[in-house]
Design a protein around this motif. Structure first.
Motif, PDB file in Angstrom:
ATOM      1  N   ALA A 160       0.965  -1.138  -0.019  1.00 15.35           N
ATOM      2  CA  ALA A 160       0.046   0.063  -0.004  1.00 15.35           C
ATOM      3  C   ALA A 160       0.700   1.336   0.047  1.00 15.35           C
ATOM      4  CB  ALA A 160      -0.955  -0.101   1.184  1.00 15.35           C
ATOM      5  N   ALA A 161       1.917   1.328   0.802  1.00 15.44           N
ATOM      6  CA  ALA A 161       2.779   2.512   0.722  1.00 15.44           C
ATOM      7  C   ALA A 161       3.656   2.526  -0.511  1.00 15.44           C
ATOM      8  CB  ALA A 161       3.868   2.182   1.972  1.00 15.44           C
ATOM      9  N   GLU A 162       3.965   1.563  -1.077  1.00 18.72           N
ATOM     10  CA  GLU A 162       4.566   1.495  -2.240  1.00 18.72           C
ATOM     11  C   GLU A 162       3.643   2.175  -3.462  1.00 18.72           C
ATOM     12  OE1 GLU A 162       7.590  -2.102  -2.624  1.00 18.72           O
ATOM     13  OE2 GLU A 162       5.576  -2.583  -2.929  1.00 18.72           O
ATOM     14  N   LEU A 163       2.437   1.553  -3.561  1.00 15.19           N
ATOM     15  CA  LEU A 163       1.470   2.147  -4.252  1.00 15.19           C
ATOM     16  C   LEU A 163       1.074   3.659  -4.144  1.00 15.19           C
ATOM     17  CD1 LEU A 163      -0.765   1.468  -6.588  1.00 15.19           C
ATOM     18  CD2 LEU A 163      -2.464   0.910  -4.710  1.00 15.19           C
ATOM     19  N   MET A 164       1.048   4.058  -2.982  1.00 11.17           N
ATOM     20  CA  MET A 164       0.773   5.476  -2.708  1.00 11.17           C
ATOM     21  C   MET A 164       1.930   6.460  -3.018  1.00 11.17           C
ATOM     22  SD  MET A 164      -0.124   7.496   0.801  1.00 11.17           S
ATOM     23  CE  MET A 164       1.193   6.753   1.510  1.00 11.17           C
ATOM     24  N   ALA A 165       3.115   5.749  -2.958  1.00  7.52           N
ATOM     25  CA  ALA A 165       4.412   6.491  -3.452  1.00  7.52           C
ATOM     26  C   ALA A 165       4.328   6.637  -5.046  1.00  7.52           C
ATOM     27  CB  ALA A 165       5.671   5.844  -2.889  1.00  7.52           C
ATOM     28  N   ALA A 166       3.833   5.474  -5.512  1.00  4.27           N
ATOM     29  CA  ALA A 166       3.980   5.323  -7.034  1.00  4.27           C
ATOM     30  C   ALA A 166       3.106   6.558  -7.443  1.00  4.27           C
ATOM     31  CB  ALA A 166       3.930   4.081  -7.670  1.00  4.27           C
ATOM     32  N   LEU A 167       1.776   6.203  -7.200  1.00  9.96           N
ATOM     33  CA  LEU A 167       0.646   7.413  -7.574  1.00  9.96           C
ATOM     34  C   LEU A 167       1.155   8.922  -7.329  1.00  9.96           C
ATOM     35  CD1 LEU A 167      -2.510   5.463  -6.219  1.00  9.96           C
ATOM     36  CD2 LEU A 167      -1.814   5.711  -8.693  1.00  9.96           C
ATOM     37  N   VAL A 168       1.964   9.086  -6.052  1.00 10.85           N
ATOM     38  CA  VAL A 168       2.438  10.441  -6.152  1.00 10.85           C
ATOM     39  C   VAL A 168       3.555  10.886  -7.110  1.00 10.85           C
ATOM     40  CG1 VAL A 168       3.303  12.191  -4.303  1.00 10.85           C
ATOM     41  CG2 VAL A 168       1.341  10.547  -3.727  1.00 10.85           C
ATOM     42  N   LEU A 169       4.361   9.845  -7.210  1.00  7.94           N
ATOM     43  CA  LEU A 169       5.528  10.135  -8.181  1.00  7.94           C
ATOM     44  C   LEU A 169       4.736  10.487  -9.503  1.00  7.94           C
ATOM     45  CD1 LEU A 169       7.793   7.163  -7.114  1.00  7.94           C
ATOM     46  CD2 LEU A 169       8.364   9.759  -7.108  1.00  7.94           C
ATOM     47  N   TRP A 170       3.837   9.687 -10.030  1.00  9.05           N
ATOM     48  CA  TRP A 170       3.311  10.026 -11.260  1.00  9.05           C
ATOM     49  C   TRP A 170       2.668  11.323 -11.403  1.00  9.05           C
ATOM     50  CZ3 TRP A 170       5.679   7.952 -15.016  1.00  9.05           C
ATOM     51  CH2 TRP A 170       5.969   6.811 -14.944  1.00  9.05           C
ATOM     52  N   ALA A 171       1.976  11.606 -10.321  1.00  7.21           N
ATOM     53  CA  ALA A 171       1.105  12.921 -10.143  1.00  7.21           C
ATOM     54  C   ALA A 171       2.260  14.027 -10.176  1.00  7.21           C
ATOM     55  CB  ALA A 171       0.232  13.075  -8.863  1.00  7.21           C
ATOM     56  N   GLY A 172       3.438  13.972  -9.818  1.00  5.72           N
ATOM     57  CA  GLY A 172       4.638  14.769  -9.707  1.00  5.72           C
ATOM     58  C   GLY A 172       5.177  14.935 -11.082  1.00  5.72           C
ATOM     59  N   VAL A 173       5.153  13.834 -11.792  1.00  7.03           N
ATOM     60  CA  VAL A 173       5.736  13.933 -13.129  1.00  7.03           C
ATOM     61  C   VAL A 173       4.602  14.701 -13.959  1.00  7.03           C
ATOM     62  CG1 VAL A 173       6.046  12.593 -15.529  1.00  7.03           C
ATOM     63  CG2 VAL A 173       7.003  11.772 -13.258  1.00  7.03           C
ATOM     64  N   ILE A 174       3.473  14.627 -13.704  1.00  6.18           N
ATOM     65  CA  ILE A 174       2.447  15.375 -14.668  1.00  6.18           C
ATOM     66  C   ILE A 174       2.549  16.629 -14.146  1.00  6.18           C
ATOM     67  CG2 ILE A 174       0.057  15.581 -14.700  1.00  6.18           C
ATOM     68  CD1 ILE A 174      -0.189  12.570 -14.563  1.00  6.18           C
ATOM     69  N   ALA A 175       2.579  17.168 -12.755  1.00  8.84           N
ATOM     70  CA  ALA A 175       2.667  18.409 -12.513  1.00  8.84           C
ATOM     71  C   ALA A 175       4.124  19.282 -12.942  1.00  8.84           C
ATOM     72  CB  ALA A 175       2.588  18.304 -10.971  1.00  8.84           C
ATOM     73  N   LEU A 176       5.082  18.358 -12.987  1.00  5.88           N
ATOM     74  CA  LEU A 176       6.024  18.988 -13.511  1.00  5.88           C
ATOM     75  C   LEU A 176       6.147  19.303 -15.005  1.00  5.88           C
ATOM     76  CD1 LEU A 176       8.930  16.953 -11.531  1.00  5.88           C
ATOM     77  CD2 LEU A 176       8.536  19.476 -11.485  1.00  5.88           C
ATOM     78  N   LEU A 177       5.308  18.407 -15.727  1.00  2.00           N
ATOM     79  CA  LEU A 177       5.321  18.840 -17.165  1.00  2.00           C
ATOM     80  C   LEU A 177       4.252  19.772 -17.277  1.00  2.00           C
ATOM     81  CD1 LEU A 177       5.072  14.965 -18.356  1.00  2.00           C
ATOM     82  CD2 LEU A 177       7.028  16.667 -18.709  1.00  2.00           C
ATOM     83  N   LEU A 178       3.339  20.013 -16.645  1.00  2.87           N
ATOM     84  CA  LEU A 178       2.258  21.134 -16.803  1.00  2.87           C
ATOM     85  C   LEU A 178       2.939  22.262 -16.421  1.00  2.87           C
ATOM     86  CD1 LEU A 178      -0.842  19.408 -14.940  1.00  2.87           C
ATOM     87  CD2 LEU A 178      -0.367  20.039 -17.500  1.00  2.87           C
ATOM     88  N   ALA A 179       3.959  22.325 -15.339  1.00  4.33           N
ATOM     89  CA  ALA A 179       4.387  23.432 -15.080  1.00  4.33           C
ATOM     90  C   ALA A 179       5.455  23.969 -16.135  1.00  4.33           C
ATOM     91  CB  ALA A 179       5.520  23.582 -13.776  1.00  4.33           C
ATOM     92  N   ALA A 188       9.031  11.752  -3.968  1.00  8.13           N
ATOM     93  CA  ALA A 188      10.256  11.364  -3.922  1.00  8.13           C
ATOM     94  C   ALA A 188      10.636  11.150  -2.369  1.00  8.13           C
ATOM     95  CB  ALA A 188      11.304  12.327  -4.233  1.00  8.13           C
ATOM     96  N   MET A 189       9.963  11.823  -1.385  1.00  7.16           N
ATOM     97  CA  MET A 189      10.029  11.530   0.063  1.00  7.16           C
ATOM     98  C   MET A 189       9.229  10.469   0.282  1.00  7.16           C
ATOM     99  SD  MET A 189       7.853  13.662   3.076  1.00  7.16           S
ATOM    100  CE  MET A 189       6.583  12.760   2.418  1.00  7.16           C
ATOM    101  N   LEU A 190       8.138  10.156  -0.242  1.00  6.11           N
ATOM    102  CA  LEU A 190       7.478   8.741  -0.022  1.00  6.11           C
ATOM    103  C   LEU A 190       8.252   7.632  -0.490  1.00  6.11           C
ATOM    104  CD1 LEU A 190       3.929   9.779  -0.858  1.00  6.11           C
ATOM    105  CD2 LEU A 190       4.874   9.210   1.389  1.00  6.11           C
ATOM    106  N   PHE A 191       8.837   7.610  -1.724  1.00  7.58           N
ATOM    107  CA  PHE A 191       9.831   6.530  -2.156  1.00  7.58           C
ATOM    108  C   PHE A 191      10.832   6.203  -1.351  1.00  7.58           C
ATOM    109  CE2 PHE A 191      13.692   5.563  -4.537  1.00  7.58           C
ATOM    110  CZ  PHE A 191      13.213   4.475  -5.487  1.00  7.58           C
ATOM    111  N   THR A 192      11.582   7.568  -0.718  1.00  6.79           N
ATOM    112  CA  THR A 192      12.718   7.263   0.026  1.00  6.79           C
ATOM    113  C   THR A 192      12.175   6.522   1.194  1.00  6.79           C
ATOM    114  OG1 THR A 192      13.552   9.154  -1.105  1.00  6.79           O
ATOM    115  CG2 THR A 192      14.561   8.493   1.095  1.00  6.79           C
ATOM    116  N   ALA A 193      10.960   7.048   1.921  1.00  7.02           N
ATOM    117  CA  ALA A 193      10.500   6.255   3.085  1.00  7.02           C
ATOM    118  C   ALA A 193      10.097   4.957   3.072  1.00  7.02           C
ATOM    119  CB  ALA A 193       9.333   7.107   3.453  1.00  7.02           C
ATOM    120  N   VAL A 194       9.773   4.449   1.818  1.00  6.64           N
ATOM    121  CA  VAL A 194       9.586   3.039   1.689  1.00  6.64           C
ATOM    122  C   VAL A 194      10.774   2.158   1.418  1.00  6.64           C
ATOM    123  CG1 VAL A 194       8.670   1.464  -0.189  1.00  6.64           C
ATOM    124  CG2 VAL A 194       7.355   3.608   0.428  1.00  6.64           C
ATOM    125  N   TRP A 195      11.774   2.713   0.968  1.00  8.55           N
ATOM    126  CA  TRP A 195      13.329   2.050   0.866  1.00  8.55           C
ATOM    127  C   TRP A 195      14.020   2.175   2.171  1.00  8.55           C
ATOM    128  CZ3 TRP A 195      13.630  -2.041  -2.063  1.00  8.55           C
ATOM    129  CH2 TRP A 195      12.848  -1.967  -3.034  1.00  8.55           C
TER     130      TRP A 195
END
Length: 151
Positions: free
Chosen positions: A78-97, A115-122
């Protein structure tokens, strides 16, 4: 220059997002593969067999309850899934920026949270592995320790 930085941040965020997405996908489609290994680590199975004297000192940290092991694995997925979704949201937000649709701060903030969530998982994996297993099991040596190679 700002466009280049945002593009580089989107790429870096996308790459770790893709890697984590593959892991989440496999953990959802083939949970037995990693869940079994996770249970062995939590139970300190190999340490018990290969380092019984050392295991005696840390046996109290072994988690052998299958219900707890399965719950912990599901929590990690579940933590991995949440981190992955937020990472993809970050990619989209950066492209929109890049195109001025959202602010640069918003894009970078969402990507940074991912990135923080990814780091927290690992980091969590490393902390738990460090708590439940002896480093010799993984063949790790401290950076300052000499490495002996026989030829």
């Amino acid at each position: 220059m700002e466009t280049t930085v945002l593009a580089a941040q989107a790429l870096a965020t996308g790459l770790i997002g893709a890697w984590l997405t593959l892991g989440v996908r496999d953990n959802i489609l083939h949970p037995a593969v990693n869940e079994t290994y996770t249970a062995e680590v939590m139970a300190m199975t190999r340490m018990r067999a290969e380092y019984p004297d050392e295991f005696a000192h840390v046996a109290h940290r072994a988690v052998t309850n299958r219900a707890v092991q399965k719950w912990a694995f599901r929590l990690v997925v579940a933590a991995e899934l949440m981190a992955a979704l937020v990472l993809w949201a970050g990619v989209i937000a950066l492209l929109l920026a890049i195109f001025g649709t959202v602010s640069v701060e918003t894009g970078q903030s969402v990507a940074l949270i991912g990135a923080m969530l990814f780091t927290a998982v690992w980091a969590g994996f490393l902390i738990i592995l460090g708590v439940t297993e002896d480093p010799r099991f993984y063949g790790l040596t401290p950076m300052c320790a000499p490495i002996h190679v026989s030829v």
